[in-house]
Write an enzyme that holds these catalytic residues in place. Sequence first.
Site, PDB file in Angstrom:
ATOM      1  N   HIS A 118       5.907 -83.984   7.936  1.00  0.00           N
ATOM      2  CA  HIS A 118       7.335 -84.217   7.710  1.00  0.00           C
ATOM      3  C   HIS A 118       8.215 -83.261   8.507  1.00  0.00           C
ATOM      4  O   HIS A 118       7.897 -82.086   8.694  1.00  0.00           O
ATOM      5  CB  HIS A 118       7.650 -84.060   6.211  1.00  0.00           C
ATOM      6  CG  HIS A 118       7.385 -82.672   5.692  1.00  0.00           C
ATOM      7  ND1 HIS A 118       8.338 -81.678   5.707  1.00  0.00           N
ATOM      8  CD2 HIS A 118       6.271 -82.113   5.156  1.00  0.00           C
ATOM      9  CE1 HIS A 118       7.828 -80.568   5.198  1.00  0.00           C
ATOM     10  NE2 HIS A 118       6.576 -80.800   4.853  1.00  0.00           N
ATOM     11  N   ASP A 119       9.322 -83.802   9.003  1.00  0.00           N
ATOM     12  CA  ASP A 119      10.393 -83.022   9.628  1.00  0.00           C
ATOM     13  C   ASP A 119       9.982 -82.321  10.919  1.00  0.00           C
ATOM     14  O   ASP A 119      10.685 -81.419  11.383  1.00  0.00           O
ATOM     15  CB  ASP A 119      10.971 -81.987   8.641  1.00  0.00           C
ATOM     16  CG  ASP A 119      11.521 -82.635   7.380  1.00  0.00           C
ATOM     17  OD1 ASP A 119      12.508 -83.376   7.481  1.00  0.00           O
ATOM     18  OD2 ASP A 119      10.942 -82.404   6.291  1.00  0.00           O
ATOM     19  N   GLY A 136       4.284 -79.252   8.552  1.00  0.00           N
ATOM     20  CA  GLY A 136       5.683 -79.613   8.422  1.00  0.00           C
ATOM     21  C   GLY A 136       6.628 -78.717   9.189  1.00  0.00           C
ATOM     22  O   GLY A 136       6.425 -77.501   9.311  1.00  0.00           O
TER      23      GLY A 136
END
Length: 260
Positions: A118-119, A136
């Site tokens: 994520h991200d 992440g």
Amino acid sequence: MHSPLAVIHPEAKIGENVTIDPFAIIEKDVVIGNNCHIFSHTTILNGTRMGSDCMVFPGAVIAGIPQDLKFAGEESVVEIGNHTTIRECVTINRGTASKEKTIVGNNCLIMAYSHIAHDCVVRDNIIIGNAAQIAGEVEINDFAIVSGGSLVHQFTRISKHVMIQGGSRVGKDIPPYTLIGRDPIAYCGINIVGLRRRGFTNNQIFLIQDIYRTLYTRGLNNTEALNAIETEYEPSMERDLILNFIKSSKRGIVRGSIDD
């Protein structure tokens, strides 16, 4: 051509000349650009925003929900640029409230069994090797190569034109133009082969080498080395990229080789 054996939500936005093979799954909130090829047994989930001329190979899962306990179901996306290839069984998770998106840029090759969490921000012309695992909120900049089996710790930054040896455990920021390897990882020189392939002149390469000698081999601490680089070298794209990257590092940069 869309196979009748694929599962495609009628509200998904599919561009022109897109091939979707049997048993692919494409959910509702998906945008796929022109001339893409979605191979069989791929799963394109809500939140995918894919550019044109991409290929997604069997077993890949795009825009799965983040593997982050702080994720609370907020809306987020995965943005994939143009001319990017995603090989077998790659997983790319969408963003969280932190940045609301995971980005993979243009002309990237994401090899089989690798994971982008994520991200993350993965810029343009990047190669992620087989089974590399990117945690992440990692940032990987243009023309970097993260070789197979590497593990990249969350929040790490990898700068431009970097080459990281396969199987590396990356827990510090990696400054531009460098060749990184060994266990534990260390600076092993500059990425001369990559720089020459990308048109860097001998003068540019010699300058980068000399700056890293100042940083890693003169026995200076980081503050002293940065001051020396700033005062002893004229401003240039190469000098300024190295200086600004190191100055902005929150995790600290990779150490020098024990042989230095």
